[in-house]
Design a protein around this motif. Structure first.
Motif, short mmCIF file in Angstrom:
data_model
loop_
_atom_site.label_atom_id
_atom_site.label_comp_id
_atom_site.label_asym_id
_atom_site.label_seq_id
_atom_site.Cartn_x
_atom_site.Cartn_y
_atom_site.Cartn_z
N ALA A 209 17.09 2.03 -0.76
CA ALA A 209 15.92 1.54 -0.02
C ALA A 209 14.63 1.96 -0.71
N LEU A 210 14.60 3.18 -1.19
CA LEU A 210 13.42 3.66 -1.92
C LEU A 210 13.20 2.85 -3.18
N LYS A 211 14.28 2.57 -3.93
CA LYS A 211 14.18 1.80 -5.15
C LYS A 211 13.70 0.39 -4.85
N THR A 212 14.26 -0.25 -3.83
CA THR A 212 13.85 -1.60 -3.46
C THR A 212 12.38 -1.62 -3.09
N HIS A 213 11.95 -0.63 -2.31
CA HIS A 213 10.55 -0.57 -1.90
C HIS A 213 9.63 -0.38 -3.11
N SER A 214 10.01 0.49 -4.02
CA SER A 214 9.17 0.73 -5.20
C SER A 214 9.16 -0.49 -6.11
N ASP A 215 10.30 -1.21 -6.22
CA ASP A 215 10.35 -2.43 -7.02
C ASP A 215 9.46 -3.52 -6.45
N GLU A 216 9.45 -3.62 -5.11
CA GLU A 216 8.62 -4.64 -4.46
C GLU A 216 7.14 -4.31 -4.60
N ALA A 217 6.82 -3.04 -4.62
CA ALA A 217 5.41 -2.62 -4.73
C ALA A 217 4.87 -2.85 -6.13
N ALA A 218 5.76 -2.88 -7.11
CA ALA A 218 5.32 -3.03 -8.51
C ALA A 218 4.96 -4.44 -8.86
#
Length: 95
Positions: free
Chosen positions: A86-95
């Motif tokens: 979930a953290l990785k998905t969130h950080s990928d979407e923010a980038a």
């Protein structure tokens, strides 16, 4: 098929999209496009209801099964992995 006439008020952007789909030849008329949209809406509603019933059935089976399917350590590891994803998905979407 019996038809009825109704009057609806649509936002300008929805009406533009509707007319563009008709102009592109995807539908013969605005009425056909709206009927297709309602059918899709109904299909989606039925799919969501079926999915929800599947989830409810799984929950019922799980609640009826007295055995734990995972150890505490397995649950902890699973939740840690889920959190990391979930953290990785969130950080990928923010980038």
């Amino acid at each position: 098929m019996t038809t009825e006439t109704i009057a609806v008020t649509l936002p300008a952007e929805v009406l533009r999209a509707l007319r563009a789909r008709v102009a592109a030849g995807e539908f013969a008329s605005e009425g056909d496009a709206l009927a297709d949209a309602v059918r899709a809406w109904e299909r989606e509603r039925k799919e969501r209801a079926a999915h929800l019933e599947t989830i409810r059935a799984r929950i019922r089976r799980s609640l009826d099964d007295p055995r734990p399917s995972l150890s505490e350590e397995e649950v902890d590891a699973f939740l840690e992995e889920l959190h990391a994803q979930a953290l990785k998905t969130h950080s990928d979407e923010a980038a």
